[in-house]
Design a protein around this motif. Structure first.
Motif, PDB file in Angstrom:
ATOM      1  N   MET A  14       0.805  -1.170   0.220  1.00  0.00           N
ATOM      2  CA  MET A  14       0.025  -0.257  -0.007  1.00  0.00           C
ATOM      3  C   MET A  14       0.821   1.032  -0.092  1.00  0.00           C
ATOM      4  SD  MET A  14      -3.054   1.414   2.535  1.00  0.00           S
ATOM      5  CE  MET A  14      -3.922  -0.528   2.434  1.00  0.00           C
ATOM      6  N   PHE A  15       0.418   2.412  -0.745  1.00  0.00           N
ATOM      7  CA  PHE A  15       1.019   3.616  -0.785  1.00  0.00           C
ATOM      8  C   PHE A  15       0.226   4.555  -0.758  1.00  0.00           C
ATOM      9  CE2 PHE A  15       1.661   2.607  -5.310  1.00  0.00           C
ATOM     10  CZ  PHE A  15       0.776   3.512  -5.901  1.00  0.00           C
ATOM     11  N   ARG A  16       0.462   5.711  -0.360  1.00  0.00           N
ATOM     12  CA  ARG A  16      -0.460   7.051  -0.301  1.00  0.00           C
ATOM     13  C   ARG A  16       0.075   8.040  -1.182  1.00  0.00           C
ATOM     14  NH1 ARG A  16       0.780   9.118   4.559  1.00  0.00           N
ATOM     15  NH2 ARG A  16       2.263  10.561   3.787  1.00  0.00           N
ATOM     16  N   ASP A  17      -0.863   8.186  -2.399  1.00  0.00           N
ATOM     17  CA  ASP A  17      -0.197   9.307  -3.319  1.00  0.00           C
ATOM     18  C   ASP A  17      -0.159  10.654  -2.706  1.00  0.00           C
ATOM     19  OD1 ASP A  17      -2.701  10.664  -3.689  1.00  0.00           O
ATOM     20  OD2 ASP A  17      -3.552   9.626  -5.140  1.00  0.00           O
ATOM     21  N   PRO A  18       0.313  11.464  -3.586  1.00  0.00           N
ATOM     22  CA  PRO A  18       0.714  13.105  -3.203  1.00  0.00           C
ATOM     23  C   PRO A  18      -0.482  13.721  -2.585  1.00  0.00           C
ATOM     24  CG  PRO A  18       1.857  12.518  -5.084  1.00  0.00           C
ATOM     25  CD  PRO A  18       1.012  11.365  -5.014  1.00  0.00           C
ATOM     26  N   TYR A  19      -1.858  13.321  -2.988  1.00  0.00           N
ATOM     27  CA  TYR A  19      -3.186  14.011  -2.721  1.00  0.00           C
ATOM     28  C   TYR A  19      -3.602  13.339  -1.572  1.00  0.00           C
ATOM     29  CZ  TYR A  19      -2.019  15.797  -7.230  1.00  0.00           C
ATOM     30  OH  TYR A  19      -1.444  16.197  -8.111  1.00  0.00           O
ATOM     31  N   GLY A  20      -3.023  12.147  -0.858  1.00  0.00           N
ATOM     32  CA  GLY A  20      -3.741  11.800   0.273  1.00  0.00           C
ATOM     33  C   GLY A  20      -4.588  10.531   0.189  1.00  0.00           C
ATOM     34  N   HIS A  21      -4.643  10.107  -1.028  1.00  0.00           N
ATOM     35  CA  HIS A  21      -5.322   8.803  -1.413  1.00  0.00           C
ATOM     36  C   HIS A  21      -4.704   7.482  -1.277  1.00  0.00           C
ATOM     37  CE1 HIS A  21      -8.494  11.376  -3.024  1.00  0.00           C
ATOM     38  NE2 HIS A  21      -7.646  11.823  -3.883  1.00  0.00           N
ATOM     39  N   TYR A  22      -4.994   6.614  -0.527  1.00  0.00           N
ATOM     40  CA  TYR A  22      -4.406   5.151  -0.380  1.00  0.00           C
ATOM     41  C   TYR A  22      -4.741   4.374  -1.399  1.00  0.00           C
ATOM     42  CZ  TYR A  22      -3.026   6.493   4.275  1.00  0.00           C
ATOM     43  OH  TYR A  22      -2.376   7.372   5.390  1.00  0.00           O
ATOM     44  N   TRP A  23      -3.809   3.590  -1.796  1.00  0.00           N
ATOM     45  CA  TRP A  23      -3.632   2.789  -3.124  1.00  0.00           C
ATOM     46  C   TRP A  23      -3.214   1.186  -2.571  1.00  0.00           C
ATOM     47  CZ3 TRP A  23      -4.564   3.926  -8.573  1.00  0.00           C
ATOM     48  CH2 TRP A  23      -5.099   5.147  -8.750  1.00  0.00           C
ATOM     49  N   GLN A  24      -3.971   0.277  -2.597  1.00  0.00           N
ATOM     50  CA  GLN A  24      -3.767  -0.851  -2.312  1.00  0.00           C
ATOM     51  C   GLN A  24      -3.363  -1.908  -3.620  1.00  0.00           C
ATOM     52  OE1 GLN A  24      -4.850  -3.084   1.211  1.00  0.00           O
ATOM     53  NE2 GLN A  24      -6.066  -4.426  -0.085  1.00  0.00           N
ATOM     54  N   ILE A  25      -1.978  -1.995  -3.702  1.00  0.00           N
ATOM     55  CA  ILE A  25      -1.517  -2.422  -4.924  1.00  0.00           C
ATOM     56  C   ILE A  25      -1.541  -4.207  -4.940  1.00  0.00           C
ATOM     57  CG2 ILE A  25       0.166  -2.958  -6.654  1.00  0.00           C
ATOM     58  CD1 ILE A  25      -1.162   0.050  -6.238  1.00  0.00           C
ATOM     59  N   GLN A  26      -2.270  -4.995  -5.554  1.00  0.00           N
ATOM     60  CA  GLN A  26      -2.609  -6.279  -5.267  1.00  0.00           C
ATOM     61  C   GLN A  26      -2.490  -7.370  -6.292  1.00  0.00           C
ATOM     62  OE1 GLN A  26      -5.983  -6.251  -2.911  1.00  0.00           O
ATOM     63  NE2 GLN A  26      -7.048  -4.854  -4.274  1.00  0.00           N
ATOM     64  N   LYS A  27      -2.529  -8.468  -5.988  1.00  0.00           N
ATOM     65  CA  LYS A  27      -2.737  -9.662  -6.984  1.00  0.00           C
ATOM     66  C   LYS A  27      -2.744 -10.738  -6.460  1.00  0.00           C
ATOM     67  CE  LYS A  27       0.214 -12.325 -10.373  1.00  0.00           C
ATOM     68  NZ  LYS A  27       1.514 -12.469 -11.111  1.00  0.00           N
ATOM     69  N   LYS A  28      -4.022 -11.875  -7.034  1.00  0.00           N
ATOM     70  CA  LYS A  28      -4.164 -13.016  -6.395  1.00  0.00           C
ATOM     71  C   LYS A  28      -2.796 -14.023  -6.637  1.00  0.00           C
ATOM     72  CE  LYS A  28      -9.230 -12.687  -6.519  1.00  0.00           C
ATOM     73  NZ  LYS A  28     -10.518 -13.097  -7.039  1.00  0.00           N
TER      74      LYS A  28
END
Length: 134
Positions: free
Chosen positions: A116-130
């Motif tokens: 997971m990372f937080r973008d410069p605008y404060g949104h959280y992104w969960q990067i994933q793969k099954k």
């Protein structure tokens, strides 16, 4: 890109602070700008982007949507879950583009590799793969 009007899909709308002229973070992440409507002063009003077939929008914060701007709220109410073929590569790309790592990529017993990372605008992104259950 497949025809988005031919299927049901999500298209998250992410709020960015009013007055932004640059959404280069998302381009550096690998997104392609489909369209961008700008205000008279050149600031971004709304842009549609596509990341490997996943459509999303960034929109300037308006008075009616200020409560949804994570930079003003100090919290988030949702996380963007993005499934990709290579979690580690996308995590690296996000961090190189200016994101802040929240959780490093790792395998989980429930069958996912996630980071997971937080973008410069404060949104959280969960990067994933099954990857399959352990």
């Amino acid at each position: 890109m497949s025809n988005p009007s031919a299927s049901t899909h999500f298209a998250p709308q992410l709020y960015i602070p009013k007055g932004q002229t640059d959404i280069q973070f998302y381009i550096n992440l690998g997104a392609i700008e489909i369209f961008c409507f700008r205000n008279d002063d050149g600031t971004i009003h709304v842009a549609e982007l596509e990341l490997d077939g996943a459509i999303f929008h960034v929109h300037e914060t308006m008075s009616s949507t200020a409560i949804m701007d994570p930079s003003k709220l100090g919290a988030v109410t949702s996380i963007i879950g993005l499934f990709v073929p290579d979690v580690d590569a996308m995590m690296q790309k996000g961090i190189a583009a200016g994101a802040v790592e929240i959780d490093p990529a790792q395998d989980y017993d429930y069958g996912y590799r996630q980071g997971m990372f937080r973008d410069p605008y404060g949104h959280y992104w969960q990067i994933q793969k099954k990857i399959g259950l352990k």
